[in-house]
Design a protein around this motif. Structure first.
Motif, PDB file in Angstrom:
ATOM      1  N   ILE A   1      50.382 -64.658  44.462  1.00 12.76           N
ATOM      2  CA  ILE A   1      51.515 -63.859  44.007  1.00 12.76           C
ATOM      3  C   ILE A   1      51.173 -62.388  44.231  1.00 12.76           C
ATOM      4  CG2 ILE A   1      53.068 -63.344  42.100  1.00 12.76           C
ATOM      5  CD1 ILE A   1      53.097 -66.302  43.030  1.00 12.76           C
TER       6      ILE A   1
ATOM      7  N   PRO B   1      59.066 -62.894  41.999  1.00 11.41           N
ATOM      8  CA  PRO B   1      57.683 -63.024  42.466  1.00 11.41           C
ATOM      9  C   PRO B   1      57.589 -63.080  43.993  1.00 11.41           C
ATOM     10  CG  PRO B   1      58.076 -64.490  40.610  1.00 11.41           C
ATOM     11  CD  PRO B   1      59.414 -63.923  40.990  1.00 11.41           C
TER      12      PRO B   1
ATOM     13  N   ASN C   1      51.904 -58.356  41.255  1.00 14.20           N
ATOM     14  CA  ASN C   1      52.322 -58.927  39.977  1.00 14.20           C
ATOM     15  C   ASN C   1      51.828 -58.123  38.778  1.00 14.20           C
ATOM     16  OD1 ASN C   1      53.769 -60.832  38.493  1.00 14.20           O
ATOM     17  ND2 ASN C   1      51.953 -62.104  38.169  1.00 14.20           N
TER      18      ASN C   1
ATOM     19  N   GLY D   1      47.868 -62.703  41.007  1.00 18.10           N
ATOM     20  CA  GLY D   1      47.978 -61.266  41.202  1.00 18.10           C
ATOM     21  C   GLY D   1      46.796 -60.517  40.605  1.00 18.10           C
TER      22      GLY D   1
END
Length: 278
Positions: free
Chosen positions: A74, A93, A77, A240
């Motif tokens: 991801i 996302p 984030n 993330g």
């Protein structure tokens, strides 16, 4: 439970950490820390065993999950990481892939690839899927989580952002995916949104954050990703990174080779990698 894999690359054996911090051989109980072993039934089978009855295993710690089907990441984030990267905060996302051939052990040497100029680091919370599913409801998301692990999402920024195409090119070099040292089952992590995570290069702390500042939390990410693809046991989602990456320094700082990276997440263990060159 803390589950891990011990042995040389390609020959790792499944193990469980006992109360004294010793690895105990699970190969008589499950074939690997992978697939079926990570389902609720598989974890129950492991949980029923007394680690003291199992042989001690010594050796290299391998990736904590074997035969990963999908290694998903991801992007942006953490709001402060997006800001240091000069990127707009995403409204949904950002999902990208990391090749499973990048996966390595938590203390293996990380190799800067040929032609690299901007090799960077990213400490992340990894989510390991235990129960497969698709179109997962957010309030059922944790039913699909087996546990959590430390991930270093090593990145080559020039390959990622300056060579056109998708981010996967800058994320997938061999050794760019250290995971582990162990998978900590979700019952030992009551709140994945309240974990400190940090990373040091040669003893200097560059990253010092908390999962509390994620833009999209673990439950939302499992729900969201499952709207676009089914999730299977052993899939890994790297959620993330907080601020402090080399790209965000003024001027930027990148790995050259010879450095030592040390990183960790509260309750999930630590990694230490020497940086070499391919």
């Amino acid at each position: 439970m803390k589950l891990l894999r011990i042995g040389e690359p390609g020959a790792e054996r499944p193990a469980i950490l006992d109360g004294a911090g010793k690895a105990r051989d699970l190969s008589g109980i499950v074939a690997d820390i992978a697939g079926e072993a990570l389902t609720p039934d598989g974890l129950s089978r492991i949980r029923a065993v007394d680690p003291a009855d199992l042989p001690i295993l010594d050796g290299r710690i391998g990736p904590c999950v074997g035969r990963i089907g999908k290694f998903l990441c991801i992007g942006l984030n953490y709001a402060d990481h997006a800001a240091e990267s000069g990127m707009v905060l995403p409204k949904e996302p950002i999902i990208f892939g990391k090749a499973t051939s990048a996966v390595c052990g938590p203390n293996d040497t990380v190799l800067i690839p040929r032609g690299s100029e901007k090799c960077d680091w990213e400490v992340e919370l990894g989510v390991v899927i235990g129960k497969g599913g698709v179109y997962i409801e957010k309030d059922a998301a944790f039913d699909h989580v087996a546990g959590y692990c430390v991930v270093n999402d090593v990145s080559e920024r020039a390959f990622q952002a300056e060579r056109s195409g998708q981010w996967i090119k800058g994320k997938s070099a061999d050794t760019f995916g250290p995971i582990g040292p162990w998978l900590v089952t979700k019952d030992e992590v009551p709140d994945p949104q309240n974990l400190k995570l940090w990373l040091e290069i040669d003893g200097h702390r560059f990253q010092d954050g908390t999962t509390a500042t994620m833009v999209f939390g673990v439950a939302h990410l499992v729900h969201y990703v499952s709207q676009f693809m089914s999730l299977q046991p052993g899939d890994v989602i790297a959620t993330g990174t907080p601020p402090g990456v080399g790209l965000g320094r003024k001027p930027p700082v990148f790995l050259k080779g010879g450095e030592t990276m040390r990183l960790g997440v509260d309750g999930l263990g630590e990694q230490t990698q020497t940086v070499g060159r391919a």
